[in-house]
Write a protein that holds these residues in place. Structure first.
Motif, PDB file in Angstrom:
ATOM      1  N   GLU A  96      11.220  42.869  12.772  1.00 43.39           N
ATOM      2  CA  GLU A  96      11.553  42.353  14.091  1.00 43.39           C
ATOM      3  C   GLU A  96      11.838  40.847  14.000  1.00 43.39           C
ATOM      4  O   GLU A  96      11.388  40.168  13.073  1.00 43.39           O
ATOM      5  N   ARG A  97      12.578  40.369  14.985  1.00 46.73           N
ATOM      6  CA  ARG A  97      12.855  38.942  15.037  1.00 46.73           C
ATOM      7  C   ARG A  97      11.545  38.195  15.325  1.00 46.73           C
ATOM      8  O   ARG A  97      10.809  38.554  16.239  1.00 46.73           O
ATOM      9  N   GLU A  98      11.283  37.157  14.539  1.00 48.54           N
ATOM     10  CA  GLU A  98      10.037  36.432  14.687  1.00 48.54           C
ATOM     11  C   GLU A  98      10.271  34.944  14.886  1.00 48.54           C
ATOM     12  O   GLU A  98      11.244  34.367  14.391  1.00 48.54           O
ATOM     13  N   PHE A  99       9.353  34.337  15.587  1.00 49.87           N
ATOM     14  CA  PHE A  99       9.399  32.904  15.877  1.00 49.87           C
ATOM     15  C   PHE A  99       9.152  32.099  14.608  1.00 49.87           C
ATOM     16  O   PHE A  99       8.296  32.444  13.793  1.00 49.87           O
ATOM     17  N   VAL A 100       9.900  30.996  14.477  1.00 50.71           N
ATOM     18  CA  VAL A 100       9.723  30.084  13.354  1.00 50.71           C
ATOM     19  C   VAL A 100       9.215  28.722  13.846  1.00 50.71           C
ATOM     20  O   VAL A 100       8.180  28.230  13.410  1.00 50.71           O
ATOM     21  N   THR A 101       9.965  28.118  14.781  1.00 49.23           N
ATOM     22  CA  THR A 101       9.601  26.797  15.262  1.00 49.23           C
ATOM     23  C   THR A 101      10.367  26.495  16.537  1.00 49.23           C
ATOM     24  O   THR A 101      11.337  27.165  16.856  1.00 49.23           O
ATOM     25  N   ARG A 102       9.918  25.493  17.281  1.00 51.07           N
ATOM     26  CA  ARG A 102      10.619  25.072  18.488  1.00 51.07           C
ATOM     27  C   ARG A 102      10.480  23.573  18.679  1.00 51.07           C
ATOM     28  O   ARG A 102       9.566  22.949  18.150  1.00 51.07           O
ATOM     29  N   ILE A 103      11.415  23.001  19.479  1.00 53.23           N
ATOM     30  CA  ILE A 103      11.375  21.586  19.793  1.00 53.23           C
ATOM     31  C   ILE A 103      11.661  21.410  21.268  1.00 53.23           C
ATOM     32  O   ILE A 103      12.593  22.009  21.805  1.00 53.23           O
ATOM     33  N   ASN A 104      10.846  20.612  21.913  1.00 55.41           N
ATOM     34  CA  ASN A 104      10.965  20.369  23.340  1.00 55.41           C
ATOM     35  C   ASN A 104      12.097  19.376  23.616  1.00 55.41           C
ATOM     36  O   ASN A 104      12.288  18.415  22.869  1.00 55.41           O
ATOM     37  N   ALA A 105      12.818  19.609  24.720  1.00 53.56           N
ATOM     38  CA  ALA A 105      13.938  18.739  25.056  1.00 53.56           C
ATOM     39  C   ALA A 105      13.492  17.371  25.545  1.00 53.56           C
ATOM     40  O   ALA A 105      14.172  16.366  25.331  1.00 53.56           O
ATOM     41  N   ILE A 106      12.366  17.319  26.222  1.00 49.31           N
ATOM     42  CA  ILE A 106      11.964  16.080  26.902  1.00 49.31           C
ATOM     43  C   ILE A 106      11.259  15.126  25.955  1.00 49.31           C
ATOM     44  O   ILE A 106      11.668  13.984  25.781  1.00 49.31           O
TER      45      ILE A 106
END
Length: 125
Positions: A44-54
């Motif tokens: 399944e597709r899994e989360f790696v990382t994220r970055i906040n816009a603000i």
């Protein structure tokens, strides 16, 4: 709306590095929160990382913490995923995703509205 285009994938040996790019089409791309996901063969597709816009705060999956770095360049409408110490377990299609209005924890597929077409990363042992 925003269109996302990933690039930078390829084939590398274990221990190598790659830098993926995600370019957004919208003039307001800097206002979008961005995540990277991956989907390995038969998984399944899994989360790696994220970055906040603000505030550009970041969050990583345990499996990539200390090896992967997410960053963004507002002037280029681009989010990067620098990957180091790659292993065969990192082999997957990597997708970037975007959402304008925060919802959820942004570690789930359903938390994002827009997706790129993906770029293949293959790590050989």
């Amino acid at each position: 709306q925003v269109q996302l285009v990933e690039s930078g994938g390829g084939a590398v040996q274990a221990g190598g590095s790659l830098r993926l790019s995600c370019v957004g089409s919208a003039r307001t791309f800097s206002a979008y929160h961005i995540g990277w996901f991956r989907q390995g063969p038969g998984k399944e597709r899994e989360f790696v990382t994220r970055i906040n816009a603000i505030d550009r705060s970041t969050y990583y999956a345990d499996s990539v913490k200390g090896r992967f770095t997410i960053s963004r360049d507002g002037a280029k409408n681009t989010v990067y995923l620098q990957m180091t110490s790659l292993s065969p377990e990192d082999t997957a299609v990597y997708y970037c995703a975007a959402v304008r209005v925060l919802r959820g924890t942004r570690v789930n597929v359903k938390d994002y509205d827009y997706w790129g077409q993906g770029t293949q990363v293959t790590v050989s042992s």
